[in-house]
Enzyme design. Structure first.
Site, PDB file in Angstrom:
ATOM      1  N   HIS A 152     -17.308  38.456   6.899  1.00 35.81           N
ATOM      2  CA  HIS A 152     -16.581  37.191   6.683  1.00 35.81           C
ATOM      3  C   HIS A 152     -17.548  36.012   6.549  1.00 35.81           C
ATOM      4  O   HIS A 152     -17.162  34.862   6.753  1.00 35.81           O
ATOM      5  CB  HIS A 152     -15.584  36.911   7.811  1.00 35.81           C
ATOM      6  CG  HIS A 152     -14.796  38.110   8.220  1.00 35.81           C
ATOM      7  ND1 HIS A 152     -13.681  38.537   7.539  1.00 35.81           N
ATOM      8  CD2 HIS A 152     -14.990  39.010   9.229  1.00 35.81           C
ATOM      9  CE1 HIS A 152     -13.201  39.635   8.115  1.00 35.81           C
ATOM     10  NE2 HIS A 152     -13.990  39.945   9.136  1.00 35.81           N
ATOM     11  N   SER A 282     -33.401  20.956 -11.521  1.00 39.09           N
ATOM     12  CA  SER A 282     -32.368  19.933 -11.685  1.00 39.09           C
ATOM     13  C   SER A 282     -32.955  18.765 -12.457  1.00 39.09           C
ATOM     14  O   SER A 282     -34.113  18.386 -12.253  1.00 39.09           O
ATOM     15  CB  SER A 282     -31.861  19.458 -10.316  1.00 39.09           C
ATOM     16  OG  SER A 282     -31.091  18.285 -10.433  1.00 39.09           O
TER      17      SER A 282
END
Length: 477
Positions: A152, A282
């Site tokens: 999870h 970026s």
């Protein structure tokens, strides 16, 4: 190249030259001509009045396709196969009358589609085997390196970096099994006529059933196949395309899962995909190292998984012996599925080959959570020293909650060991507790599982495929 019209990213950015060639016009139309030659040879061998001179003329022009003639003819007749029959006949005047004899358009169209898919699956297989080899190397190298496992995406019992990689590896190995089964099951359509009844050959061979039964096996052998589908309408069953694209979708799903895990691990700074010296992460944030290759794997994989719906719906909606609503869809969905998977596997090869592992970061995260996972062992040691199991369980639960609050609410380090050491009921010093914090004690049989899997399953697979190992990918962008 012209820049004033659409260009497919699959050919411009992602797919290899080898895969692009398989689905190129040259490969397609040269295969059509090979099929026409195979048909003519078969008919001659079975007694039709076709001469060696006609066969040789067809072979002489098997590869020099007169595209200009075919394109001009198609403008007039609106039929691609008959346009190429005409163009071939212009180059082969002596054989003109026997080209495509007894066949329907699907003879060249469908048989070629099977041939191209078979060759494309072989290229996919080659690259998939090499991805498996790279992952096997990585899993073996890091089979002993403990790391925090997640269920999870919450901290769970530790595993090892190599064991996690073996999960990726096993899915690709399953894909290879599926691919080999489907590829091995492919058969040609053969030459069965307009509704699959071979009625035209009854006429050509004066109803001689024994001769007609030999046509499909002979054509298959000449084209390198073991057999033709025993029954068909005008086309081979479109379920064949569904099976093939489902294999590609399976590979895409495996690649997507691996790429997602790598992206998450890169966020955690534990594992990083290759990042080149001059690569820009970026346009605004110069410090960034984005997992752009893994992101591209995920992006292309989603395309392939959705693309697999095309042949499934097409197969389901064919009417009786055939309808033509499959054609335009097949021209897009099948080649593009292969081109995208080709790009995916090249990216997988590149990423796995250059994966960077950061053991110190892995160790730091693992050690910050390990005290919680070691509580059962600590409790057992305290019970062996005379403690009450039920009382110790409740107390360790309370101390774990307190340590958790210190981490989450106060931003402190995990101090569970100090809290336990200060609790007389456990009778354990801090030094004794720290000795239990050896990560390798908590990874179970991870390393043994990896080694057994590599030894029993993967190494025999790679030995069987030694001749196709050593592929290196080239990433265009």
């Amino acid at each position: 190249m012209t820049n004033d019209r659409y260009q497919s990213p699959l050919s411009e950015r992602y797919a290899s030259k080898e895969m692009q060639y398989i689905f190129s016009p040259d490969k397609k139309f040269c295969t059509w001509r090979r099929l026409w030659i195979a048909l003519a040879e078969t008919e001659k061998e079975l007694g039709l009045n076709i001469s060696d001179e006609q066969i040789e003329e067809l072979k002489a022009h098997a590869d020099d396709i007169n595209y200009d003639v075919a394109k001009e003819r198609e403008k007039q007749v609106r039929h691609d196969v008959m346009s190429h029959v005409y163009a071939y006949g212009q180059q082969c005047p002596k054989a003109k009358g026997i080209i495509h004899l007894g066949a329907t358009s699907c003879y060249v169209g469908d048989n070629t589609d099977i041939i191209l898919m078979s060759e494309a699956l072989e290229l996919v297989r080659k690259k998939l085997v090499n991805v498996i080899a790279e992952l096997a190397r990585f899993a073996g190298e890091y089979k002993n390196l403990p790391t925090l496992a997640f269920t999870h995406f919450q901290p769970a019992q530790p595993t090892t970096v190599g064991k996690r990689a073996s999960l990726w590896l096993q899915e690709f190995e399953m894909d290879l099994e599926d691919l080999e089964y489907v590829k091995g099951s492919l058969k040609l359509l053969g030459s069965k006529g307009t509704t699959g009844t071979q009625a035209s050959f009854l006429e050509l061979f004066d109803g001689n059933q024994e001769l007609i039964d030999k046509i499909d096996p002979m054509i298959a052998a000449k084209m390198g196949f073991e057999a033709c589908y025993p029954v068909s309408g005008q086309t081979y069953s479109r379920k064949v395309d569904t099976r093939v694209l489902n294999v590609l979708a399976g590979i895409a799903a495996s690649a997507h899962k691996m790429s997602n895990d790598i992206r998450l691990l890169q966020h955690l700074k534990e594992v990083e995909e290759p990042f080149e010296k001059s690569q820009i992460g970026s346009s605004a944030m110069a410090y960034k190292r984005n997992p752009m290759r893994s992101e591209r794997i995920a992006s292309l994989s989603r395309y392939v998984m959705i693309d697999a719906l095309n042949p499934a719906v097409t197969s389901a909606t064919q009417w009786f012996e055939r309808t033509l609503d499959d054609s335009a869809n097949k021209r897009l969905s099948v080649p593009e599925g292969f081109l995208a998977v080709d790009g995916i596997l090249d990216l997988c090869l590149n990423v796995v080959d250059g994966l960077v592992v950061y053991p110190k970061v892995i160790e730091k995260r693992l050690m910050s959570e390990l005290p919680f996972m070691a509580t059962e062992n600590i409790m057992m040691d305290a019970v062996k020293a005379g403690g009450d199991r039920q009382e110790l369980h409740e107390r360790i639960r309370e101390l774990s909650m307190e340590a958790g609050r210190n981490v989450k609410e106060k931003g402190l380090d995990n101090n569970l060991l100090e809290l336990i050491a200060a609790e007389p009921a456990f009778g354990l010093s801090l030094d004794e507790l720290k000795k239990t914090m050896e990560p390798s004690k908590y990874v179970g049989r991870s390393a043994l599982q990896v080694e057994a899997y590599l030894e029993k399953v993967i190494r025999p697979l790679l030995e069987k495929n030694q001749d196709i190992l050593g592929v290196k990918s080239e990433i265009n962008v």
